[in-house]
Design a protein around this motif. Structure first.
Motif, PDB file in Angstrom:
ATOM      1  N   LYS A  89      56.459   4.200   0.686  1.00  0.00           N
ATOM      2  CA  LYS A  89      55.990   5.408   1.750  1.00  0.00           C
ATOM      3  C   LYS A  89      55.372   6.349   0.875  1.00  0.00           C
ATOM      4  O   LYS A  89      55.598   6.612  -0.388  1.00  0.00           O
ATOM      5  N   ASP A  96      56.061  11.978   6.448  1.00  0.00           N
ATOM      6  CA  ASP A  96      55.340  10.640   5.932  1.00  0.00           C
ATOM      7  C   ASP A  96      54.008  10.635   6.600  1.00  0.00           C
ATOM      8  O   ASP A  96      53.727  10.526   7.680  1.00  0.00           O
ATOM      9  N   THR A  98      52.137   7.979   5.204  1.00  0.00           N
ATOM     10  CA  THR A  98      51.696   6.512   4.939  1.00  0.00           C
ATOM     11  C   THR A  98      50.538   5.784   5.854  1.00  0.00           C
ATOM     12  O   THR A  98      49.593   5.186   5.244  1.00  0.00           O
ATOM     13  N   ASP A  99      50.840   5.981   7.135  1.00  0.00           N
ATOM     14  CA  ASP A  99      49.749   5.664   7.991  1.00  0.00           C
ATOM     15  C   ASP A  99      48.681   6.412   8.763  1.00  0.00           C
ATOM     16  O   ASP A  99      48.252   6.124   9.791  1.00  0.00           O
TER      17      ASP A  99
END
Length: 379
Positions: A89, A96, A98-99
């Motif tokens: 991550k 977050d 990450t995506d």
């Protein structure tokens, strides 16, 4: 003429987009960065990052340092959103991401190749990202003028990029990254193509800008001196693994293993043959250690930094003493570098070129050093 590409809508409700008013002096609210178990592999055999855990504080000038192929650029590209990790991550500002795609991260990148539009003026290069974000003409003019004043571009804003020197282009690339007001600025070896004099000047300028902005800078380089001059902290990478994280003085003076020691430019590494209590046996002979350097393990290396060695003169009580022969003397301007032969092995020493007696090639000299200056290093 109407722009055929519709400007993207600015999502003011998105917590990843920072849309608050900024002070005219351009201070930033910096973001922290946290990496948890990041892994990235290319093909079947190339592991670029192998479970990287790292925390970068908000407002820190942090440098990723290592040789080519160590994973530092891959890590930077993951921070920018240009690569996706296979596992782990990434958190920026506690969120977050990450995506999250690159355009929705409050992150900008300054590339080694500058990536400017050569046919456009400096002003249009600076305004390009703002125009793509759909900001008004008045707002673009305000922000371009603000960053041009901050970076001290002067009359350069009216010139075409292809009329500028390498150093000027690098300053424009930095200004273009700053004008969009990111919380994190990534710098991918941005000074490597410049000559030594200009590079030193821009190192100081980059550090000054970062401190004034209070922005989080993540800087990639393979140059140890550059990393030590500019950074609050350094992470040394090898084969996709972080070997050590610390301040420049910690990494240079107390490397945790032989790889870090050698990469930081240390030549005086000697295998420990045997040790007990406060002494070790090496190729140089038996040397006394500071009690704080005692280790339970027998193996490893002993580091002797060349600037800690005293040549000639009386040896203070409790110091280690060796006898050697000067094999080479190298003039380095403000300092003199000596290559000595001691018990059949080479020992490097560095002395000031001011107020010191110069030793000639062939001279026999006494070499002394304090036990506290010896550092035990893991294999």
């Amino acid at each position: 003429m109407t722009n055929p590409m519709p400007a993207p809508e600015v999502e003011h409700s998105d917590p990843l987009d920072d849309t608050r008013e900024k002070d005219e002096s351009m201070p930033r609210e910096a973001s922290s960065i946290e990496l948890k178990g990041l892994r990235k592999q290319f093909g079947k055999d190339t592991v670029a990052l192998d479970g990287v855990d790292l925390t970068i504080d908000a407002g820190e000038f942090f440098t990723l340092l290592g040789p080519s192929g160590c994973g530092k650029t891959t890590l930077l590209r993951i921070l920018a959103g240009l690569e996706e990790p296979d596992a782990g991550k990434l958190l920026i500002g506690g969120k977050d991401v990450t995506d999250i795609p690159p355009h929705r991260r409050s992150v900008n990148t300054v590339f080694q190749s500058y990536a400017l539009f050569p046919h456009l003026s400096v002003r249009d290069n600076l305004a390009f990202g703002l125009r793509m974000r759909g900001e008004s003409s008045a707002e673009r003019e305000r922000k371009v003028a603000q960053v041009a004043d901050f970076i001290q571009l002067g009359s350069l804003v009216e010139r075409r990029v292809d009329q500028l020197s390498g150093g000027q282009r690098q300053r424009i690339a930095l200004a273009r990254a700053l004008v969009c007001e990111p919380n994190v600025l990534l710098l991918d070896e941005p000074l490597s193509a410049l000559d030594a004099g200009l590079r030193g000047q821009l190192q100081v300028e980059l550090q000054r800008i970062q401190k004034r902005l209070g922005m989080t800078f993540v800087f990639v380089t393979h140059d140890q001196d550059e990393a030590m001059v500019m950074s609050d902290r350094i992470a040394v990478l090898d084969s996709g693994i972080i070997q050590q994280v610390g301040t420049p003085s910690e990494v240079y003076e107390h490397p945790v293993n032989a790889f870090v020691a050698r990469f930081m430019g240390h030549d005086n590494l000697f295998a420990i043959q045997r040790s007990a209590d406060n002494w070790v046996d090496t190729e140089l002979g038996r040397l006394q250690l500071d009690p704080a350097q005692q280790r339970s393990e027998q193996q490893g290396w002993l580091l002797i930094r060349p600037e800690t060695l005293e040549l000639g003169g009386e040896v203070p009580a409790g110091y280690n003493r060796l006898e050697g022969t000067v094999k080479e003397r190298l003039y380095r301007g403000s300092r003199i570098e000596y290559r000595l032969e001691v018990n059949g092995v080479t020992l490097m020493a560095v002395a000031s070129n001011v107020g010191q007696r110069l030793h000639a090639v062939g001279d026999r000299v006494t070499v002394s050093f304090c036990p506290e200056d010896l550092v035990r290093v893991a294999a």
